[in-house]
Design an enzyme around this catalytic site. Sequence first.
Site, PDB file in Angstrom:
ATOM      1  N   HIS A 130      -2.959  -5.428   1.754  1.00 52.85           N
ATOM      2  CA  HIS A 130      -2.206  -5.667   3.002  1.00 52.85           C
ATOM      3  C   HIS A 130      -2.261  -7.123   3.447  1.00 52.85           C
ATOM      4  CE1 HIS A 130      -1.830  -1.361   4.213  1.00 52.85           C
ATOM      5  NE2 HIS A 130      -2.994  -1.211   3.625  1.00 52.85           N
TER       6      HIS A 130
ATOM      7  N   CYS B 282       0.839  -1.206   0.000  1.00 53.77           N
ATOM      8  CA  CYS B 282       0.000   0.000   0.000  1.00 53.77           C
ATOM      9  C   CYS B 282       0.880   1.265   0.000  1.00 53.77           C
ATOM     10  CB  CYS B 282      -0.978  -0.057   1.159  1.00 53.77           C
ATOM     11  SG  CYS B 282      -2.392   1.028   0.929  1.00 53.77           S
TER      12      CYS B 282
ATOM     13  N   GLU C  27      -0.397  -8.526   5.407  1.00 52.66           N
ATOM     14  CA  GLU C  27       0.020  -8.580   6.823  1.00 52.66           C
ATOM     15  C   GLU C  27      -1.167  -8.474   7.772  1.00 52.66           C
ATOM     16  OE1 GLU C  27       0.402  -6.114   4.761  1.00 52.66           O
ATOM     17  OE2 GLU C  27       0.191  -4.149   5.748  1.00 52.66           O
TER      18      GLU C  27
HETATM   19  N1  GLN Z   1      -3.314   6.340   0.924  1.00 60.79           N
HETATM   20  C1  GLN Z   1      -2.117   6.047   1.657  1.00 60.79           C
HETATM   21  C2  GLN Z   1      -0.923   6.777   1.069  1.00 60.79           C
HETATM   22  O1  GLN Z   1      -1.058   7.541   0.155  1.00 60.79           O
HETATM   23  C3  GLN Z   1      -1.838   4.557   1.696  1.00 60.79           C
HETATM   24  C4  GLN Z   1      -2.840   3.841   2.562  1.00 60.79           C
HETATM   25  C5  GLN Z   1      -2.348   2.576   3.180  1.00 60.79           C
HETATM   26  O2  GLN Z   1      -1.143   2.292   3.242  1.00 60.79           O
HETATM   27  N2  GLN Z   1      -3.260   1.797   3.695  1.00 60.79           N
HETATM   28  O3  GLN Z   1       0.171   6.585   1.535  1.00 60.79           O
END
Ligand code: GLN
Length: 201
Positions: A175, A81, A177
């Site tokens: 994710h 992410c 994890e």
């Molecule tokens: N939107 C977040 C970002 O721009 C990422 C979100 C997340 O890691 N769950 O870093």
Amino acid sequence: MNTPVIGVLALQGDVREHLIALAAADAVARPVRRPEEIAEVDGLVIPGGESTTISKLAVLFGVMEPLRARVRDGMPVYGTCAGMIMLADKILDPRSGQETFGGIDMIVRRNAFGRQNESFEAAVDVRGVEGDPVEGVFIRAPWVESVGAEAEVLAEHGGHIVAVRQGNALATSFHPELTGDHRVHGLFVDMVRANRTPESL
Ligand code: GLN
């Protein structure tokens, strides 16, 4: 014994969950945030969180350049992410001053799947992960707009690229994890193992 030591970049984000997932996937996992600590690991996970904050703190802690150099040298890295955003060579809508470590020739769009309350879960088929699809947890997740010739698309969701590998760099929009299913971390641990030189065994 060939147990790789894998760091989790502990500037901000879901560090603890990655430490647990890596340990479950048979790696020695430790939080790292200083250049000396990063120099000692065989591979590195960049957690989910907020990429703008991770970017700022990476500069503050003096790890932006050392980490870029290690990624360029082929240290295995896995970003989830926000971590995926940090591994993109280019982000579409960066906050001003937002930088990335790079490593994957891809263009990533932040928050592409919508806001926090539009977070969702979906079954995702990931190339290289055997068995049932992975449960993808998407939280303000990015997607990948496009990849360069060297990057391999490992998964898509809703017509958008959500997992990519280029050499020793792996990135997912979602994710693993957070799910208790450690197969994607297992894939990464295998990448780290394969990258270790015989003398480091
Ligand atoms: N939107 C977040 C970002 O721009 C990422 C979100 C997340 O890691 N769950 O870093």
